[in-house]
Scaffold this active site. Sequence first.
Site, PDB file in Angstrom:
ATOM      1  N   GLU A 246       0.861  -1.191   0.000  1.00 61.78           N
ATOM      2  CA  GLU A 246       0.000   0.000   0.000  1.00 61.78           C
ATOM      3  C   GLU A 246       0.890   1.231   0.000  1.00 61.78           C
ATOM      4  O   GLU A 246       1.891   1.285   0.714  1.00 61.78           O
ATOM      5  CB  GLU A 246      -0.883   0.092   1.255  1.00 61.78           C
ATOM      6  N   GLU A 295     -13.925   5.344  -0.301  1.00 56.40           N
ATOM      7  CA  GLU A 295     -14.794   4.369   0.353  1.00 56.40           C
ATOM      8  C   GLU A 295     -15.528   5.050   1.508  1.00 56.40           C
ATOM      9  O   GLU A 295     -14.917   5.433   2.502  1.00 56.40           O
ATOM     10  CB  GLU A 295     -13.957   3.186   0.866  1.00 56.40           C
ATOM     11  N   LYS A 298     -15.305   3.723   5.370  1.00 57.93           N
ATOM     12  CA  LYS A 298     -14.046   3.564   6.100  1.00 57.93           C
ATOM     13  C   LYS A 298     -14.073   4.401   7.372  1.00 57.93           C
ATOM     14  O   LYS A 298     -14.674   5.474   7.409  1.00 57.93           O
ATOM     15  CB  LYS A 298     -12.847   3.988   5.226  1.00 57.93           C
ATOM     16  N   GLU A 304      -9.391   8.991   5.623  1.00 58.53           N
ATOM     17  CA  GLU A 304      -9.485   7.561   5.310  1.00 58.53           C
ATOM     18  C   GLU A 304     -10.487   7.280   4.188  1.00 58.53           C
ATOM     19  O   GLU A 304     -10.382   6.270   3.493  1.00 58.53           O
ATOM     20  CB  GLU A 304      -9.876   6.768   6.566  1.00 58.53           C
TER      21      GLU A 304
END
Length: 324
Positions: A246, A295, A298, A304
């Site tokens: 990541e 997203e 999250k 985030e």
Amino acid sequence: MGSLEKAGAQSIGVCYGMLGNNLPPAREVVDLYKSQNIQRMRIYGPDQAVLEALRGSNIELIVGVPNEELRDMATNPSYAHTWLDRHIRPYWPAVRFKYIAVGNEVIPGPNAQYILNALQNMYNALDRAGFDQIKISTAIHMGVLEKPSYPPSQGSFSAEAAQHLNSIIHFINSRRAPLLANVYTYFSYVDNPRDIALPYALFTSPSVVVYDGSLQYQNLFDAMVDTLHSAVEKVVGSNMEIVISESGWPSAGGFAATIGNAQTYNANLIRHVGRGTPKRPGKPIETYIFALFNENEKQPPGIERNFGLFYPSKQAVYNINFTP
């Protein structure tokens, strides 16, 4: 584009997180990977719809064993066999499984004790099933390092992390697999903006920032990766590869989280990773950008939820080119 930049584009994958209630169907997501020439994917658990959609796509895949399954996999060898029978065998070889990531960012912590046995049970199951082409590893975060780990050549693991990580690294290396590492210059920068300049974190510094003996560092990503290299070398020597499972930069929701910074970071990351690091020059670094989508589920809210290259509508948050 030069050969090093081509190597960078070919070394890049994208993490497909699914913590959103408005994301497109898996088949459309796989089509998006193809249309963008993204040749590698990471998913965090064996999602059946995604695996079905990946059949015949030629996209290389990291699939995760979720953290909540580590204890069962560590304490019950048959759990790994059942896991493979359910999640790998029905799709092999139509799906190009590259790595199984047994746990994500659990070292140090209460689940760290399960990683080694889970890896061993998974390896034995893979071997027995004839899936020995698939490599197994675990994904760590930068919190495993002793503080301060500076300069990069001084990198070492904290005593708390090393308690489990040293034996894990020995095992993974003995199976000729890489260590997976989640590396974010963003978090290092926002934790210490007084001492870390934004251009150093974004690959845009005009000159060398850190001198480490004969090695020179013009960007924070290289310094962080080579710090990990140094820590790993102290355990097993210099022949172990690190895959960046990541890396990314948020486009909204917090300090320095802008579309411009995110585009700069990820575009430069794609161009850069084909060149290797000062410690390992010319050796492309397999790297996965986090993440494909913003997203909306999250936690916590804020940055985030804003690491995506695309909105759930599949519209690009900003333009990024994956074509070498």
